[in-house]
Scaffold this motif. Sequence first.
Motif, PDB file in Angstrom:
ATOM      1  N   ALA A 144     -36.802  -6.192 -35.806  1.00 49.78           N
ATOM      2  CA  ALA A 144     -37.469  -7.421 -35.362  1.00 49.78           C
ATOM      3  C   ALA A 144     -38.901  -7.091 -34.951  1.00 49.78           C
ATOM      4  N   LEU A 145     -39.685  -8.129 -34.708  1.00 56.22           N
ATOM      5  CA  LEU A 145     -41.083  -7.945 -34.338  1.00 56.22           C
ATOM      6  C   LEU A 145     -41.201  -7.128 -33.055  1.00 56.22           C
ATOM      7  N   ASP A 146     -42.018  -6.096 -33.117  1.00 56.07           N
ATOM      8  CA  ASP A 146     -42.346  -5.273 -31.948  1.00 56.07           C
ATOM      9  C   ASP A 146     -43.855  -5.320 -31.800  1.00 56.07           C
ATOM     10  N   THR A 147     -44.343  -6.092 -30.842  1.00 51.16           N
ATOM     11  CA  THR A 147     -45.791  -6.309 -30.706  1.00 51.16           C
ATOM     12  C   THR A 147     -46.545  -5.063 -30.276  1.00 51.16           C
ATOM     13  N   SER A 148     -45.820  -4.030 -29.863  1.00 52.91           N
ATOM     14  CA  SER A 148     -46.500  -2.770 -29.558  1.00 52.91           C
ATOM     15  C   SER A 148     -46.867  -2.023 -30.831  1.00 52.91           C
ATOM     16  N   ARG A 184     -47.503  -8.866 -36.862  1.00 49.66           N
ATOM     17  CA  ARG A 184     -46.808  -9.641 -37.894  1.00 49.66           C
ATOM     18  C   ARG A 184     -45.797  -8.759 -38.606  1.00 49.66           C
ATOM     19  N   ILE A 185     -44.742  -9.379 -39.113  1.00 49.68           N
ATOM     20  CA  ILE A 185     -43.749  -8.698 -39.916  1.00 49.68           C
ATOM     21  C   ILE A 185     -43.479  -9.500 -41.188  1.00 49.68           C
ATOM     22  N   LEU A 186     -42.792  -8.839 -42.113  1.00 53.39           N
ATOM     23  CA  LEU A 186     -42.457  -9.501 -43.368  1.00 53.39           C
ATOM     24  C   LEU A 186     -41.526 -10.681 -43.142  1.00 53.39           C
TER      25      LEU A 186
END
Length: 396
Positions: free
Chosen positions: A285-289, A293-295
């Motif tokens: 899942a998205l990890d803002t660190s 953005r992710i696929l």
Amino acid sequence: MKRLLYILPILFLAACEGFFGTKTDIEFLDIPVFDDREIAYVPIQPVWDGFEYPVDIIAGWDELIYIADGATEEIVSYDQAGNELGRFAIPGLTAIAQDRRLELLAAGTFDTTINNIDYTLATIYRLSLENGTDYGLKFGQIKSKIIHPYYFKQGIPTVSDTIVRFKGIGIRANNRYYVSRNGVNNNPLKFGGPDDAVLQFDTDDTWLSIVPVNVTGFGQFRDYFKKPQGLATRIQPPQTDEINLNTPDEFVYGSVDPEAVFRVQAIRFVAGSRGASFNQIGFPALDTSITDRILYEPFRFTEPVDVTFGPLPSSFFFVVDAARDSVYQFTNNGYEGVAPPNDATGRLVNVSFGGTGAGLTQFNEPRGVAYLRDILFVADAGNGRILRFKLTTDIE
């Protein structure tokens, strides 16, 4: 099945010498001036122009570049220095691929007459590129044809059969391959499967089956794919020791279904003690660190008409969106961006780019993407050209 696309978390995983001469020297490339603090894809000049409507582009296993011009219905080959090497006409040309035997596969059409009725039918052409002593597209010969619907049934084509078209081809490690197919008759119980499907063929061009997909908690779906377009496997040139039969058998595809929330997805073939199946692939899942953005994001893409990987083991992943006039780059586990050199933070820099126009970093309906030896190639269909880019950190 459409509703499932809204509610299910579709997760994502992550030089030729001798016969072909020595590897092309790319020292001739103009090195653009750039701010060395900026990490970005920068254009390489000159632009390859003179095309009418390039709908696909691939980097071949022979390390040549092949472009499919949908308007002239020709495959055109170039070396890495930008020299045209040959052309070959394929009616209705939509997509191309090259297997590891150095034979080309081209998706197009075939005209035939049955009982005094004319038909135009979707066809995969196999081209041999050698004539005994010489090699190249200009020596190409059609070796075989796969004509829809005759690879799985006999008889007179139906009206819906004449609407079917092949959209993308992905080569597997063992030279078997996947083909994406579009049409209007999508009854999941239909013999040969629904028209919207991904097919699998063996090395002799024999149809094996459609690809059914297992959805955890919901079972297997024969009608999983909706308007699939370009697709790609992780098996990409150049030839390396990492490419072997133990490489995961998986492909990523783009969909232009307006009702699909997740329009780029990944599927893996898994063989186990309980049998074989095609399953969705997971990614974090998205990890803002790490990235912003992710696929895997709802409505991330509009018309992702083509996808490709970089070579093993790094396997950068690229998506070209014809509606958004943009190219997106991800790591092999679905994070958007690239790692800065000598950076210990672990945070990626976003290098996706585009926008509508005719500038050197703009596009007008891009429809194809390829990657070879640190160079990104984009078929900019609406502008009738091929653009090339290199990441600033790869420029020496």
